[in-house]
Design an enzyme around this catalytic site. Structure first.
Site, short mmCIF file in Angstrom:
data_model
loop_
_atom_site.label_atom_id
_atom_site.label_comp_id
_atom_site.label_asym_id
_atom_site.label_seq_id
_atom_site.Cartn_x
_atom_site.Cartn_y
_atom_site.Cartn_z
N CYS A 2 0.83 -1.21 0.00
CA CYS A 2 0.00 0.00 0.00
C CYS A 2 0.86 1.26 0.00
O CYS A 2 1.91 1.30 0.62
CB CYS A 2 -0.89 0.04 1.23
SG CYS A 2 -1.89 -1.42 1.44
N ARG A 27 5.31 0.04 -5.94
CA ARG A 27 5.27 -0.73 -4.69
C ARG A 27 4.36 -1.96 -4.81
O ARG A 27 4.45 -2.87 -3.99
CB ARG A 27 4.77 0.15 -3.55
CG ARG A 27 5.71 1.29 -3.23
CD ARG A 27 5.01 2.31 -2.38
NE ARG A 27 4.75 1.85 -1.03
CZ ARG A 27 5.57 2.00 -0.01
NH1 ARG A 27 6.72 2.60 -0.18
NH2 ARG A 27 5.26 1.57 1.19
N TRP A 74 -2.86 -2.83 -1.64
CA TRP A 74 -2.42 -4.19 -1.94
C TRP A 74 -3.22 -5.07 -0.97
O TRP A 74 -3.01 -5.03 0.24
CB TRP A 74 -0.91 -4.32 -1.69
CG TRP A 74 -0.32 -5.61 -2.11
CD1 TRP A 74 0.07 -5.98 -3.37
CD2 TRP A 74 -0.01 -6.74 -1.28
NE1 TRP A 74 0.60 -7.24 -3.37
CE2 TRP A 74 0.56 -7.73 -2.09
CE3 TRP A 74 -0.16 -7.01 0.09
CZ2 TRP A 74 0.98 -8.97 -1.60
CZ3 TRP A 74 0.24 -8.23 0.57
CH2 TRP A 74 0.81 -9.19 -0.27
N ASN A 100 -1.99 2.02 5.62
CA ASN A 100 -1.03 1.02 5.14
C ASN A 100 -0.66 0.18 6.36
O ASN A 100 -0.28 0.73 7.40
CB ASN A 100 0.20 1.74 4.57
CG ASN A 100 1.33 0.80 4.22
OD1 ASN A 100 1.18 -0.42 4.28
ND2 ASN A 100 2.47 1.36 3.86
N GLY A 101 -0.80 -1.14 6.25
CA GLY A 101 -0.45 -2.00 7.38
C GLY A 101 -1.57 -3.01 7.64
O GLY A 101 -2.47 -3.17 6.82
N GLU A 479 18.52 -17.28 -7.36
CA GLU A 479 18.07 -15.94 -7.73
C GLU A 479 17.56 -15.91 -9.18
O GLU A 479 16.56 -15.26 -9.49
CB GLU A 479 19.21 -14.93 -7.53
CG GLU A 479 18.94 -13.53 -8.00
CD GLU A 479 17.69 -12.87 -7.41
OE1 GLU A 479 17.13 -13.40 -6.45
OE2 GLU A 479 17.27 -11.84 -7.96
N LYS A 483 13.82 -14.73 -10.32
CA LYS A 483 13.57 -13.67 -11.32
C LYS A 483 12.57 -14.18 -12.36
O LYS A 483 11.61 -13.52 -12.71
CB LYS A 483 14.86 -13.34 -12.05
CG LYS A 483 15.69 -12.13 -11.84
CD LYS A 483 15.22 -10.96 -11.14
CE LYS A 483 14.80 -11.20 -9.78
NZ LYS A 483 14.69 -10.60 -8.68
N GLU A 486 8.90 -14.86 -10.87
CA GLU A 486 8.10 -13.74 -10.35
C GLU A 486 7.52 -12.86 -11.44
O GLU A 486 6.46 -12.27 -11.25
CB GLU A 486 8.87 -12.92 -9.30
CG GLU A 486 10.08 -12.17 -9.77
CD GLU A 486 10.82 -11.47 -8.61
OE1 GLU A 486 10.25 -11.24 -7.55
OE2 GLU A 486 12.01 -11.15 -8.82
N HIS A 502 17.88 -36.74 -7.08
CA HIS A 502 17.32 -37.36 -5.88
C HIS A 502 15.82 -37.11 -5.74
O HIS A 502 15.31 -37.04 -4.63
CB HIS A 502 18.07 -36.86 -4.64
CG HIS A 502 19.51 -37.28 -4.61
ND1 HIS A 502 19.90 -38.60 -4.55
CD2 HIS A 502 20.66 -36.56 -4.68
CE1 HIS A 502 21.22 -38.69 -4.56
NE2 HIS A 502 21.71 -37.45 -4.64
N LYS A 597 6.70 -4.30 -4.07
CA LYS A 597 8.13 -4.01 -4.03
C LYS A 597 8.62 -3.91 -2.59
O LYS A 597 9.67 -4.43 -2.24
CB LYS A 597 8.37 -2.69 -4.74
CG LYS A 597 9.81 -2.23 -4.76
CD LYS A 597 10.56 -2.94 -5.84
CE LYS A 597 12.02 -2.58 -5.89
NZ LYS A 597 12.81 -3.65 -6.52
C1 G6P Z 1 9.57 -8.11 -1.82
C2 G6P Z 1 10.05 -7.82 -3.23
C3 G6P Z 1 11.30 -8.61 -3.52
C4 G6P Z 1 12.36 -8.33 -2.48
C5 G6P Z 1 11.84 -8.63 -1.07
C6 G6P Z 1 12.80 -8.14 0.00
O1 G6P Z 1 9.05 -9.38 -1.74
O2 G6P Z 1 9.04 -8.12 -4.18
O3 G6P Z 1 11.80 -8.25 -4.80
O4 G6P Z 1 13.50 -9.08 -2.74
O5 G6P Z 1 10.61 -7.94 -0.86
O6 G6P Z 1 12.87 -6.74 -0.07
P1 G6P Z 1 14.03 -5.85 0.51
O7 G6P Z 1 13.59 -4.46 0.20
O8 G6P Z 1 14.06 -6.12 2.00
O9 G6P Z 1 15.27 -6.23 -0.14
#
Ligand code: G6P
Length: 602
Positions: A2, A27, A74, A100-101, A479, A483, A486, A502, A597
């Site tokens: 949010c 965000r 959100w 927000n929260g 990672e 990527k 997501e 396994h 985000k």
């Molecule tokens: C969210 C984002 C991710 C990010 C994670 C941790 O889930 O979508 O892309 O890696 O938060 O965020 P930070 O800001 O703590 O690195």
């Protein structure tokens, strides 16, 4: 997650709110709304499920005023819908509130105070605004009613409220969720992130947890938990508004991938002096050197950066490192060593999962470093030390340059620490290595079409995919798979190459894409064996290999670098593969569904 904006004292209120919400789109959200009012009491509430563009289209020319609040939601409590979007409104239509929260005790408060009220939404937030009305109806002033609501709710919140009968002040409260007050001449603004308001001001007051504020067009009054006034010195946000735009790029993610060579070079300049002098706070290195174990705590991509960093720190500085998922660690504390040192890796510096651990470790008196891209973010303020990533704003939800910056900063820290501890491996010519990596990333991004073609050959049509590797290549695979899944929605998994047989190899069928990363000469042969195993079962294999280990059929070849640093480089083709696969499959790269985000709830 949010986002909140508010403004008081300007004639272009509606535009300020909509522009601010657009800046907060990154965000992640699924509905949005604004409430605009003016002295004449002519209030307008507009809410829309979907994107800000839809909200903009729904805002008529009559929606004008001198005070306003806005929100991107959100969804947590209740589906994304117009009713559940904020601002939420009290039953008599007098109070408008954005939040927000998450309010943990909203059901309890509802049954205790509000059993006679008919709720219009499924949100936890509506309880807060209905409570204000309830307390006003029972004789309290609006300020006291707002404060009583704030005292009663348990959970995380940033609240911004307008009283339709008195649209000359904004009521503000904060606990755990970020909120800033931006200062103007004859006007003031409120926002979750300074990016939203940089076109209007660079001067901000930060709010701390437990604080409330009353904001008018000429004044900002901040109060502590006991409602005593507190003084706050504003701070200046250096960021240039231009840095927050896409420029000529179709998506932020592509821009941010391209920026990585520059970020690496900037970090070398920022933290490495000539002749291996480092520009970190000497007390930081001193304290790290006293640790018997470093604990890296993080979430998402930052957690993956932590895994890569562990290998680097253990190799170069010879200090044991444990990498912990923030959401797990805080509630299932392992037995800690005698002298732990905590490193919080967080691009945003606001992740609630990481923050709850930081608060606990701080209470336990352990030394804490936050490595973040956002100066003055919550995790940065609350730590003993902060090291900034200097990557420039990262707007795309899928993190790219923050990952490479985090691993790079950790490698520079590892060398500084190793030097302090006089380890042999701290003699690594890191400046030179990072230079080669920056150049190699530049070559990859300059030849993107090649990767675009591999994305189309291997990923455009598939429903699942695997990345495999060993050691640092396994860490990069985790990672790389994140990527891909997501943003392209391909079910992707990063796997230790030797572990596939396994169990998971049962998923390999004719045409399954398996992308192997090979940069380690010690295990290259073994991973090659694993490639043969999956090929024998029909997999299509794509290989990202360092040049010293390359074979004729390998497709993506990287220059040879010190193997311990490999993830900084090998992740880049994986970022581009994810980007192009997403474009080819027709999805929005920067705003993938369901994701946020900056995740400010646990
Ligand atoms: C969210 C984002 C991710 C990010 C994670 C941790 O889930 O979508 O892309 O890696 O938060 O965020 P930070 O800001 O703590 O690195």
């Amino acid at each position: 997650m949010c986002g909140i904006v508010g403004v008081i004292g300007r004639d272009d209120t509606t535009e300020v709110l909509l522009n601010g919400l657009e800046k907060l789109e990154y965000r992640g959200y699924d509905s949005a709304g604004i409430y605009v009012d003016s002295k004449s009491g002519d209030g307008h509430l507009v809410k829309e499920k979907g994107k800000i563009a839809e909200l903009r289209a729904a805002v008529g020319p009559d929606v004008k005023g001198t005070v306003g609040i806005g929100h991107t939601r959100w969804a947590t409590h209740g589906i994304p819908s117009n009713n559940n979007a904020h601002p939420q409104v009290s039953a008599n239509g007098r109070f408008y509130l954005v939040h927000n929260g998450v309010l943990e005790n909203y059901e309890e408060l509802n049954s205790k105070y509000l059993s006679d009220v008919t709720f219009k939404s499924e949100t936890d937030t509506e309880v807060a605004v209905q409570l204000i009305e309830y307390f006003v109806n029972s004789g309290k002033s609006v300020l006291d009613a707002f404060r009583q609501m704030v005292d009663l709710v348990v959970g995380s919140f940033a609240f911004l409220m307008v009283d339709r009968n008195d649209p000359e002040r904004l009521y503000v409260a904060k606990n755990k969720s970020p909120l800033l007050i931006g200062l103007g001449q004859g006007f003031n603004v409120v926002c979750s992130d300074s990016l939203a308001m940089l076109s209007l001001t660079h001067e901000f007051d930060e709010l701390h947890d437990g604080e409330t504020a009353i904001v008018t067009k000429d004044q900002v009054e901040i109060f502590n938990r006991e409602y005593q006034a507190v003084e706050r010195n504003p701070y200046h946000v250096e960021l240039d508004e231009n840095e927050t735009g896409k420029g000529t790029y179709p998506f932020f993610m592509l821009k941010e991938i391209d920026e990585q060579p520059a970020v690496l070079r900037r970090l070398v300049d920022q933290y490495m002096g000539e002749r291996d002098q480092f520009k970190f706070d000497p007390r930081l290195i001193e304290q790290m050197a006293q640790a018997d174990q470093i604990y890296i705590v993080a979430a998402g991509t930052s957690y993956h950066a932590g895994l890569a960093a562990k290998t680097i720190v253990e190799k170069i500085a010879k200090v044991p490192v444990a990498v912990e998922l923030a959401s797990e660690f805080g509630y299932h504390l392992p037995i800690l060593t005698k002298h732990p040192f905590f490193v919080f890796l967080s691009q945003s510096g606001e992740t609630a999962d990481s923050r709850q651990v930081l608060v606990k470790m701080k209470k336990m008196g352990y030394p804490i470093l936050t490595i973040t891209n956002v100066d003055r973010s919550t995790l940065s303020r609350e730590a003993d030390f902060t090291v900034l990533l200097h990557a420039g704003p990262e707007i795309a939800v899928a993190s790219t340059k923050a990952y490479t910056a985090q691993v790079t900063v950790m490698s520079i820290l590892a060398k500084a620490l190793g030097q302090k501890l006089k380890t042999d491996d701290s003699k690594i010519d890191l400046r030179h290595q990072l230079g080669i990596i920056a150049n190699a990333i530049q070559t990859i991004v300059d030849n993107k079409e090649e990767i675009e073609k591999y994305a189309s050959d291997f990923l455009e049509k598939t429903t699942n995919a695997f990345y495999i590797g060993r050691g640092q290549d396994y860490n990069a695979s985790l990672e790389a798979a994140l990527k891909l899944k997501e943003i392209s929605y391909i079910q992707a998994e990063g796997f230790a190459a030797g572990e596939l047989k396994h169990g998971t190899i049962s998923l390999i069928i004719e045409g399954t894409p398996v992308i192997a990363i090979i940069t380690d000469e010690v295990t290259a042969g073994l991973t090659r064996g694993n490639i043969k195993e999956v090929e024998a079962r029909g997999a299509n294999t794509l290989r990202i290999v360092s040049e010293d280990l390359a074979e004729s059929k390998d497709q993506i070849i990287m220059p040879k670098i010190d193997q311990v640093l490999a993830p900084i480089l090998t992740v880049v083709p994986a970022q581009l593969l994810a980007y192009y696969a997403t474009i080819q499959r027709g999805y929005n790269v920067d705003q993938p569904r369901n994701l946020a985000k900056s995740v400010t709830v646990e």
